[in-house]
Motif scaffolding. Structure first.
Motif, PDB file in Angstrom:
ATOM      1  N   PHE A  30      55.216  31.568 -32.017  1.00 19.61           N
ATOM      2  CA  PHE A  30      53.834  31.568 -32.493  1.00 19.61           C
ATOM      3  C   PHE A  30      52.914  30.775 -31.573  1.00 19.61           C
ATOM      4  CE2 PHE A  30      56.818  31.850 -36.040  1.00 19.61           C
ATOM      5  CZ  PHE A  30      56.541  33.141 -36.455  1.00 19.61           C
ATOM      6  N   ASP A  31      53.080  31.015 -30.245  1.00 19.83           N
ATOM      7  CA  ASP A  31      52.221  30.369 -29.249  1.00 19.83           C
ATOM      8  C   ASP A  31      50.949  31.212 -29.068  1.00 19.83           C
ATOM      9  OD1 ASP A  31      54.401  28.654 -28.886  1.00 19.83           O
ATOM     10  OD2 ASP A  31      55.227  29.918 -27.303  1.00 19.83           O
ATOM     11  N   SER A  32      49.796  30.550 -29.063  1.00 20.13           N
ATOM     12  CA  SER A  32      48.544  31.267 -28.789  1.00 20.13           C
ATOM     13  C   SER A  32      48.177  31.181 -27.307  1.00 20.13           C
ATOM     14  CB  SER A  32      47.403  30.690 -29.640  1.00 20.13           C
ATOM     15  OG  SER A  32      47.274  29.291 -29.438  1.00 20.13           O
ATOM     16  N   LEU A  33      48.616  30.096 -26.616  1.00 16.38           N
ATOM     17  CA  LEU A  33      48.367  29.949 -25.175  1.00 16.38           C
ATOM     18  C   LEU A  33      49.605  29.357 -24.502  1.00 16.38           C
ATOM     19  CD1 LEU A  33      44.722  28.516 -24.878  1.00 16.38           C
ATOM     20  CD2 LEU A  33      45.504  30.772 -24.154  1.00 16.38           C
ATOM     21  N   TYR A  34      49.801  29.758 -23.231  1.00 21.80           N
ATOM     22  CA  TYR A  34      50.850  29.160 -22.397  1.00 21.80           C
ATOM     23  C   TYR A  34      50.203  28.787 -21.074  1.00 21.80           C
ATOM     24  CZ  TYR A  34      54.795  28.929 -19.147  1.00 21.80           C
ATOM     25  OH  TYR A  34      55.679  28.532 -18.182  1.00 21.80           O
ATOM     26  N   ILE A  35      50.188  27.474 -20.778  1.00 22.37           N
ATOM     27  CA  ILE A  35      49.503  26.983 -19.584  1.00 22.37           C
ATOM     28  C   ILE A  35      50.516  26.242 -18.717  1.00 22.37           C
ATOM     29  CG2 ILE A  35      47.562  25.631 -18.699  1.00 22.37           C
ATOM     30  CD1 ILE A  35      46.335  25.795 -21.500  1.00 22.37           C
ATOM     31  N   GLN A  36      50.581  26.625 -17.421  1.00 17.66           N
ATOM     32  CA  GLN A  36      51.513  25.987 -16.499  1.00 17.66           C
ATOM     33  C   GLN A  36      50.824  24.885 -15.707  1.00 17.66           C
ATOM     34  OE1 GLN A  36      53.065  29.090 -13.978  1.00 17.66           O
ATOM     35  NE2 GLN A  36      54.348  29.964 -15.587  1.00 17.66           N
ATOM     36  N   ASN A  37      51.639  23.904 -15.279  1.00 17.81           N
ATOM     37  CA  ASN A  37      51.174  22.841 -14.377  1.00 17.81           C
ATOM     38  C   ASN A  37      49.861  22.238 -14.844  1.00 17.81           C
ATOM     39  OD1 ASN A  37      51.301  21.129 -12.198  1.00 17.81           O
ATOM     40  ND2 ASN A  37      50.566  22.634 -10.700  1.00 17.81           N
ATOM     41  N   THR A  38      49.867  21.651 -16.019  1.00 18.65           N
ATOM     42  CA  THR A  38      48.655  21.097 -16.604  1.00 18.65           C
ATOM     43  C   THR A  38      48.919  19.678 -17.087  1.00 18.65           C
ATOM     44  OG1 THR A  38      46.928  21.479 -18.253  1.00 18.65           O
ATOM     45  CG2 THR A  38      49.183  21.974 -18.900  1.00 18.65           C
ATOM     46  N   THR A  39      47.835  18.963 -17.392  1.00 20.07           N
ATOM     47  CA  THR A  39      47.954  17.595 -17.898  1.00 20.07           C
ATOM     48  C   THR A  39      47.936  17.602 -19.421  1.00 20.07           C
ATOM     49  OG1 THR A  39      45.575  17.214 -17.935  1.00 20.07           O
ATOM     50  CG2 THR A  39      46.751  16.735 -15.876  1.00 20.07           C
ATOM     51  N   LEU A  40      48.309  16.466 -20.012  1.00 18.07           N
ATOM     52  CA  LEU A  40      48.321  16.349 -21.456  1.00 18.07           C
ATOM     53  C   LEU A  40      46.909  16.480 -22.032  1.00 18.07           C
ATOM     54  CD1 LEU A  40      49.792  15.781 -24.112  1.00 18.07           C
ATOM     55  CD2 LEU A  40      49.563  13.328 -23.636  1.00 18.07           C
ATOM     56  N   LYS A  41      45.917  15.852 -21.369  1.00 15.65           N
ATOM     57  CA  LYS A  41      44.537  15.929 -21.870  1.00 15.65           C
ATOM     58  C   LYS A  41      44.020  17.366 -21.832  1.00 15.65           C
ATOM     59  CE  LYS A  41      42.996  11.189 -20.966  1.00 15.65           C
ATOM     60  NZ  LYS A  41      42.001  10.342 -20.278  1.00 15.65           N
ATOM     61  N   GLU A  42      44.346  18.086 -20.777  1.00 18.98           N
ATOM     62  CA  GLU A  42      43.908  19.484 -20.679  1.00 18.98           C
ATOM     63  C   GLU A  42      44.574  20.331 -21.770  1.00 18.98           C
ATOM     64  OE1 GLU A  42      45.051  20.387 -16.726  1.00 18.98           O
ATOM     65  OE2 GLU A  42      43.122  19.793 -15.844  1.00 18.98           O
ATOM     66  N   CYS A  43      45.814  20.023 -22.074  1.00 19.08           N
ATOM     67  CA  CYS A  43      46.534  20.741 -23.123  1.00 19.08           C
ATOM     68  C   CYS A  43      45.912  20.464 -24.494  1.00 19.08           C
ATOM     69  CB  CYS A  43      48.002  20.334 -23.104  1.00 19.08           C
ATOM     70  SG  CYS A  43      49.067  21.263 -24.247  1.00 19.08           S
ATOM     71  N   GLN A  44      45.579  19.194 -24.735  1.00 21.98           N
ATOM     72  CA  GLN A  44      44.951  18.828 -26.002  1.00 21.98           C
ATOM     73  C   GLN A  44      43.583  19.491 -26.155  1.00 21.98           C
ATOM     74  OE1 GLN A  44      44.965  14.550 -25.704  1.00 21.98           O
ATOM     75  NE2 GLN A  44      46.982  14.356 -26.699  1.00 21.98           N
ATOM     76  N   LYS A  45      42.816  19.517 -25.068  1.00 22.24           N
ATOM     77  CA  LYS A  45      41.485  20.132 -25.118  1.00 22.24           C
ATOM     78  C   LYS A  45      41.585  21.632 -25.411  1.00 22.24           C
ATOM     79  CE  LYS A  45      37.131  20.514 -22.558  1.00 22.24           C
ATOM     80  NZ  LYS A  45      36.962  21.937 -22.883  1.00 22.24           N
ATOM     81  N   SER A  46      42.604  22.285 -24.859  1.00 20.29           N
ATOM     82  CA  SER A  46      42.795  23.710 -25.115  1.00 20.29           C
ATOM     83  C   SER A  46      43.023  23.970 -26.599  1.00 20.29           C
ATOM     84  CB  SER A  46      43.990  24.235 -24.314  1.00 20.29           C
ATOM     85  OG  SER A  46      43.763  24.094 -22.930  1.00 20.29           O
ATOM     86  N   CYS A  47      43.702  23.072 -27.256  1.00 21.54           N
ATOM     87  CA  CYS A  47      43.954  23.229 -28.686  1.00 21.54           C
ATOM     88  C   CYS A  47      42.685  22.957 -29.497  1.00 21.54           C
ATOM     89  CB  CYS A  47      45.073  22.293 -29.121  1.00 21.54           C
ATOM     90  SG  CYS A  47      45.512  22.414 -30.876  1.00 21.54           S
ATOM     91  N   LEU A  48      41.945  21.897 -29.139  1.00 24.51           N
ATOM     92  CA  LEU A  48      40.728  21.562 -29.877  1.00 24.51           C
ATOM     93  C   LEU A  48      39.653  22.636 -29.735  1.00 24.51           C
ATOM     94  CD1 LEU A  48      40.510  17.738 -29.065  1.00 24.51           C
ATOM     95  CD2 LEU A  48      41.202  18.787 -31.218  1.00 24.51           C
ATOM     96  N   ASP A  49      39.686  23.356 -28.647  1.00 28.64           N
ATOM     97  CA  ASP A  49      38.700  24.424 -28.434  1.00 28.64           C
ATOM     98  C   ASP A  49      39.081  25.716 -29.165  1.00 28.64           C
ATOM     99  OD1 ASP A  49      37.251  22.738 -26.854  1.00 28.64           O
ATOM    100  OD2 ASP A  49      38.062  23.497 -24.945  1.00 28.64           O
ATOM    101  N   ASP A  50      40.278  25.773 -29.717  1.00 27.93           N
ATOM    102  CA  ASP A  50      40.766  26.983 -30.389  1.00 27.93           C
ATOM    103  C   ASP A  50      40.825  26.719 -31.898  1.00 27.93           C
ATOM    104  OD1 ASP A  50      42.002  29.234 -31.318  1.00 27.93           O
ATOM    105  OD2 ASP A  50      43.840  29.000 -30.149  1.00 27.93           O
ATOM    106  N   PRO A  51      39.988  27.358 -32.715  1.00 26.16           N
ATOM    107  CA  PRO A  51      39.966  27.108 -34.166  1.00 26.16           C
ATOM    108  C   PRO A  51      41.294  27.411 -34.856  1.00 26.16           C
ATOM    109  CG  PRO A  51      38.030  28.345 -33.481  1.00 26.16           C
ATOM    110  CD  PRO A  51      38.957  28.320 -32.299  1.00 26.16           C
ATOM    111  N   SER A  52      42.107  28.288 -34.274  1.00 31.38           N
ATOM    112  CA  SER A  52      43.383  28.647 -34.915  1.00 31.38           C
ATOM    113  C   SER A  52      44.529  27.733 -34.515  1.00 31.38           C
ATOM    114  CB  SER A  52      43.754  30.092 -34.554  1.00 31.38           C
ATOM    115  OG  SER A  52      44.008  30.206 -33.164  1.00 31.38           O
ATOM    116  N   CYS A  53      44.277  26.792 -33.580  1.00 30.20           N
ATOM    117  CA  CYS A  53      45.357  25.930 -33.083  1.00 30.20           C
ATOM    118  C   CYS A  53      45.710  24.847 -34.099  1.00 30.20           C
ATOM    119  CB  CYS A  53      44.943  25.299 -31.751  1.00 30.20           C
ATOM    120  SG  CYS A  53      46.238  24.254 -31.030  1.00 30.20           S
TER     121      CYS A  53
END
Length: 515
Positions: free
Chosen positions: A271-294
């Motif tokens: 049930f992954d909505s996004l898969y991001i390679q070679n990223t930082t923890l802050k960038e990963c957290q921001k991707s979730c906060l920007d997605d209402p379904s996360c």
């Protein structure tokens, strides 16, 4: 169990083999299940030694219908598992209706286990992240058939095979079952107990849906599997772990209200909505906060590619705590979800049979008449016999002075005829003790042919004989067929015994004879 989702109550239920070849199960006058078969041949319904329930056409010597083609959650040795066969687990150990797990041949010819819940469906065996060949399976077959033999070996056309731990003992009864927890197990009957001799999944927390949404599963050999809600979540249903957990906070608030809680060694599969390679923890957290379904992120190091990867999760299913036997209680609620039995209410009207009323009346009437007759007989017998017994007892007490003992008193005095002291042609003599502590000899006469009146007359004659060298008679028992005499006990034995020994000389014997 063909009618597993429409159970019967067993009181007004009937299984019928019709003359037209149809096998029908009815309950309260309603048809619950049928084989939908037809035949004009003579028929026979029987269960074979293999466990197969069959409807046989006697003239054709063929099966019109057989239960082996319609398994529920179990297959037996030599029962074929085909492309049309599906095993479906029960909901619980006491609720046999269709559960959440299925074993079947998939479209790619691979034997699989799948979880089918109300919200999600996901394959979990073999490991879904592996291609078939990496899991030891092959898709290059078109027969799609598998079976378990009597010795404990299972073979499938997708190259999956195993042997049980007791393989080779063909005399054991076995069964392969898709259990309520989604695991496949082979059971062997040993000393009248079903013992697990093989199972597909050792780490049961990897079974999907086992704890429901928003919960974590852990397992250890001592406590078994347990499910817990994460911080910020509570149990949906304390009596059934499959319902999982629900949030206690509002996801619709402003982003400033949110923060991330770290759960080390925890994984939520799928049930992954996004898969991001070679990223930082802050960038990963921001991707979730920007997605209402996360709902959460999974951030970990990929050792194969040498960088960190990010997964954003829209649903939190299949949560596993991998390292250790307990959680950090700051991160996880302490309460455990426990599974109890489910109850199915049958929405049917079971009409009472009006014809039973007259039958019940006649039955109760007969019982009452019988009780009255028995009471009258006992009362009549008591009235007619009691004066005679009382008169006889008084008569003997006056004429002989003997006491009349009951058979129960004789039994107590002799401790149920335990101590035998003599035996002769007339009967057997036992040593006894009366309630007044007198030691007595009790002679049980052989079954007498004389009546009670004759026996009492003889006792009266004995009572009139009085001599100092004769033992004293204390009483008697004349009850039913029992004829018993109660005498004074001779500590030194009888005179007859002494005459045959050297204890008495001629002078002493002459003295005894002339006195």
């Amino acid at each position: 169990m063909a009618n597993r989702d429409e159970p019967v109550n067993g009181k007004q239920s009937k299984l019928s083999l019709k003359k037209n070849g149809n096998l029908v199960l009815t309950d309260a006058g309603r048809e619950i299940w049928t084989t939908n078969t037809k035949s004009s041949s003579p028929l026979q319904l029987q269960i074979l030694d293999s466990g197969n329930l069959v409807v046989t056409q006697l003239d054709k010597k063929s099966y019109l219908w057989q239960s082996f083609n319609f398994p529920t959650d179990t297959i037996l040795p030599n029962q074929p598992f085909t492309k049309d066969t599906v095993l479906i687990s029960s909901k619980s150990s006491t609720n046999y209706s269709s559960g959440f797990y299925k074993l079947y041949f998939d479209n790619d010819n691979v034997l699989r286990l799948v979880y089918t819940g109300d919200e999600v469906t996901s394959v979990y065996w073999p490991s879904p992240w592996l291609v078939p060949w990496a899991a030891g399976r092959t898709t290059y077959n078109n027969s799609r058939i598998a079976s378990l033999d009597t010795e404990g070996q299972f073979k499938s056309t997708d190259d999956f095979k195993f042997t049980t731990c007791d393989y080779g003992i063909s005399t054991l009864q076995r069964k392969l079952t898709l259990d309520v927890d989604g695991n496949i197990r082979v059971y062997s009957l040993t000393k009248r107990r079903w013992i697990v001799s093989w199972q597909a999944i050792s780490f049961t927390c990897t079974i999907h849906g086992i704890c429901g949404p928003n919960s974590l599963c852990t397992y250890n050999s001592e406590m078994g599997r347990s499910c817990s809600c994460m911080q910020g979540y509570k149990a949906k249903n304390q009596s059934d772990l499959s319902f999982g957990c629900e949030s206690t906070f509002d996801f619709n608030k402003h982003l400033d209200y949110y923060d991330f809680l770290k759960l080390p060694s925890v994984e939520f599969y799928g049930f992954d909505s996004l898969y991001i390679q070679n990223t930082t923890l802050k960038e990963c957290q921001k991707s979730c906060l920007d997605d209402p379904s996360c709902k959460a992120i999974q951030y970990n190091y990929d050792s194969a590619f040498k960088f960190f990867v990010c997964y954003t999760k829209r649903l939190l299913f299949n949560g596993i705590y991998k390292d250790g036997l307990s959680y950090d209680q700051k991160l996880v609620n302490e309460s455990r979800l426990e599974c109890t039995s489910s109850i199915i209410e049958l929405q049917r009207t079971y009409a009472k049979n009006g014809g039973n009323g007259s039958i019940k009346f006649m039955l109760w009437f007969s019982i009452i008449i019988g009780i009255i007759e028995a009471t009258c007989f006992i009362l009549f017998d008591y009235i007619t016999k009691q004066p005679s017994g009382a008169t006889t007892q008084s008569y003997l007490a006056i004429v002989t002075g003997f006491r009349r003992f009951t058979y129960d008193e004789i039994m107590k005095a002799t401790h149920k005829f335990k101590d035998e002291v003599g035996r002769g042609g007339g009967g057997v003599v036992y040593k006894g003790l009366l309630p007044d502590n007198r030691v007595v000899a009790i002679k049980v006469l052989h079954e007498a042919t004389q009546g009670e009146a004759e026996f009492l007359a003889e006792m009266s004659t004995i009572g009139r004989i009085n001599h100092k060298n004769l033992i004293e008679t204390y009483g008697y028992c004349a009850e039913g067929k029992h004829r018993i005499l109660v005498f004074e006990y001779m500590e030194n034995g009888s005179l007859a015994e002494k005459l045959g020994t050297d204890e008495l000389d001629w002078t002493k014997m002459l003295e005894i004879a002339t006195v």
